[in-house]
Design a protein around this motif. Sequence first.
Motif: not given
Length: 344
Positions: A261-265, A303-318
């Motif tokens: 499965a693709l689990t956290e896309v 998908v690892w949440d579906y919206t950029d509103k709640y994405s973990w990315i900005p907090a971890f990848f400046e």
Amino acid sequence: MRTHRLRLAGVVAAVLVAVTAPTAQAGHRDPTLADLAQRHGRYFGSATDNPELVDEPYKAVLGSEFDQITPGNGMKWYATEPQQGVFDFTKGDEIVDFARAHHQKVRGHTLVWHSQLPGWLTGKEWTADELRAVLKNHIQTEVRHYRGKVFAWDVVNEAFNEDGTWRDTVFYRTLGPGYIADALRWARQADPKVKLYLNDYNIETVGAKSDAYYALAKELKAQGVPLDGIGLQAHLALQYGYPTSLEENLRRFAKLGLDTALTEVDIRMILPATEEKLAQQAQWYADLTDACLAVRRCVGITVWDYTDKYSWIPAFFEGQGAALPWDEQLLPKPAYFAIRDALR
């Protein structure tokens, strides 16, 4: 792999139509991503987390577009056993209740992981016997609690380094590599029907890290250890290139008798997001979807949440973000239409 020629003008036009179109006539609605995936015998899911569940517009999409949910944090060790032997399933239960109310199935995430552990576990030296007892009790208590409520568990998460060596965790240091087989056996005892997965990132391509999982899976299967699947997180980034051997990799795990499965896309980019980057991202989402559809035992995509509103990315990848198929205003991006196209 079928290649989508995404004509940017067409995609942008589709976005505008979707955003400005009046509500569909009563009784008629477009098929959701879940509907389209089900035609292929797959699911299409989203992660979610408890703080989001007060956002009504967000919940409306979460509850309608997907047929599978993964709790981002609510089932992790720090949340579920904050004090030794004292369990709290409130957060996981809230997400399970949401999923049940919307006829969605739940992937349990995650039982054994080196990160987000409670202080009582990381703050002392354990003997092997002590830690085995702690680990067994945690796994079996949680799996029993969710028996019949989740269809799959990420039993062990992120067990290897990038070069395929064992990750140095409290579990590996204290118990050796056998902790994985034990964890799988204990989970199976607690719920004989749930699907048991190992899950990791950067294992989409054939390479040192995915080879380590392949070798481990082969060994576990030979020993009769219960293992049903491999979860490929698929946290991708445009600047590092597309994992072109994904389909081949999914196939080789299938040949071992395992589901995948693709689990956290998510597919992040260096900001700002341009039309060109969004078109490339859309192509990658389509290609990932194609790869899963091409391999019978790839059971679904989350998908690892579906919206950029709640994405973990900005907090971890400046300086990076815009990783998901919906933007921060919950509007579909080119990626959303590319996924739909691939699922058709």
